[in-house]
Design a protein around this motif. Sequence first.
Motif, PDB file in Angstrom:
ATOM      1  N   ALA A  59       0.765  -1.332   0.174  1.00  0.00           N
ATOM      2  CA  ALA A  59       0.211   0.137   0.013  1.00  0.00           C
ATOM      3  C   ALA A  59       0.821   1.389  -0.129  1.00  0.00           C
ATOM      4  N   ASP A  60       1.912   1.195   0.625  1.00  0.00           N
ATOM      5  CA  ASP A  60       2.839   2.612   0.784  1.00  0.00           C
ATOM      6  C   ASP A  60       3.531   2.681  -0.558  1.00  0.00           C
ATOM      7  N   LEU A  69       0.471   5.980  -7.259  1.00  0.00           N
ATOM      8  CA  LEU A  69      -0.677   6.577  -7.750  1.00  0.00           C
ATOM      9  C   LEU A  69      -1.114   7.971  -6.862  1.00  0.00           C
ATOM     10  N   GLY A  70      -0.509   8.430  -6.045  1.00  0.00           N
ATOM     11  CA  GLY A  70      -1.022   9.604  -5.147  1.00  0.00           C
ATOM     12  C   GLY A  70      -2.178   9.382  -4.482  1.00  0.00           C
ATOM     13  N   LYS A  94      -9.194   3.333 -10.969  1.00  0.00           N
ATOM     14  CA  LYS A  94      -7.932   3.778 -11.308  1.00  0.00           C
ATOM     15  C   LYS A  94      -6.984   2.564 -10.388  1.00  0.00           C
ATOM     16  N   ARG A  95      -7.329   2.383  -9.011  1.00  0.00           N
ATOM     17  CA  ARG A  95      -6.430   1.352  -8.539  1.00  0.00           C
ATOM     18  C   ARG A  95      -6.466   0.005  -9.109  1.00  0.00           C
ATOM     19  N   PRO A 147       5.424 -12.504  -3.351  1.00  0.00           N
ATOM     20  CA  PRO A 147       4.358 -11.922  -2.963  1.00  0.00           C
ATOM     21  C   PRO A 147       3.920 -10.698  -3.572  1.00  0.00           C
ATOM     22  N   TRP A 148       4.804  -9.965  -4.140  1.00  0.00           N
ATOM     23  CA  TRP A 148       4.897  -8.637  -4.502  1.00  0.00           C
ATOM     24  C   TRP A 148       5.182  -8.361  -5.979  1.00  0.00           C
ATOM     25  N   SER A 149       4.515  -7.459  -6.649  1.00  0.00           N
ATOM     26  CA  SER A 149       4.972  -7.290  -8.204  1.00  0.00           C
ATOM     27  C   SER A 149       6.349  -7.049  -8.338  1.00  0.00           C
ATOM     28  N   ARG A 150       6.897  -7.232  -9.774  1.00  0.00           N
ATOM     29  CA  ARG A 150       8.062  -6.965  -9.861  1.00  0.00           C
ATOM     30  C   ARG A 150       8.460  -5.408 -10.018  1.00  0.00           C
ATOM     31  N   PHE A 151       7.255  -4.706 -10.053  1.00  0.00           N
ATOM     32  CA  PHE A 151       7.541  -3.229 -10.037  1.00  0.00           C
ATOM     33  C   PHE A 151       7.531  -2.587  -8.587  1.00  0.00           C
ATOM     34  N   ALA A 152       7.237  -3.348  -7.546  1.00  0.00           N
ATOM     35  CA  ALA A 152       7.510  -2.947  -6.408  1.00  0.00           C
ATOM     36  C   ALA A 152       9.069  -3.107  -6.071  1.00  0.00           C
ATOM     37  N   ALA A 153       9.775  -4.125  -6.347  1.00  0.00           N
ATOM     38  CA  ALA A 153      11.053  -4.790  -6.333  1.00  0.00           C
ATOM     39  C   ALA A 153      11.209  -5.669  -7.265  1.00  0.00           C
TER      40      ALA A 153
END
Length: 279
Positions: free
Chosen positions: A37-38, A44-45, A53-54, A84-90
């Motif tokens: 979420a952070d 996305l602001g 949008k989300r 667990p998280w998208s490659r765009f988070a890390a």
Amino acid sequence: MTAPSVSSSADPSGATLSSARDALLVLAPHPSGQVPADVLRDMLGDDVFDARKREEFLRRVFFEGDPYTELIYAVPGARFLQAPWSRFAADLNRERDDTDDNGVLKVMDFGRNPLYPAGFTLTPELREARLRRIWDAFDAQVRAELKGARLMIVGHSMAERGPALGPDTGTPRPALTLMLGTEATPTFPREKWAALRDACEAAFAPVLGGTYRRVAVGDPWTTDTLSAAHHARTGIPAFGLEVNVALYYAEWSVLREGALQELNACFARFADAALDLVK
């Protein structure tokens, strides 16, 4: 009636389950479409609170990842780690200090579209915090699961053609690609590359056809980063496998009926053959 043991039962692919598969670690580092979420709020602001949008954004990052690969690569009896998280988070298949555009913390997607609002800066403090929480956590899991393993396979999917953010923009890609390292620094025994490629082609034969027949080694990538890092640390043979998304769906479209189950059965056969090569 006595229940059958794991060693004598069969999985849906028709392969016999064996305790030997516990010597195999399979990683799926890129299938997730979820973002913490952070991080999502950085991207996305205040639009993070707009459901439409989300959801559109999360759908975008899901399909820009390696969609459904967790279903292709999870085989009964093997050790399995799914990010667990998208490659765009890390991006867990990048070195921790890789600051390139397509590095560990990306600021654009594979079409070179921005992931963050104009003016956003990924400060050293934000960068380190995210790497600690996402990259370091997955690295620790891999290290733990590799204890006692004989082989690691890292499962990916690849676009039909090279994207804008990549080494082969616009170039058609093979049906399957094995990333075994380089001649100088192989991550899988060099003398067994040909046997592994042949085993891959035989195992996936039911889904190969038309434009998508070729099983390549090192095209368009020679080395899988996770494989290289953990092979160098432990000496355990490791390699990456890329499945062309055209074998199971048209990009940004619908899945082909039964394709994921077919690919999972093919991968199970291949994984058993790969394990046999490193006895």
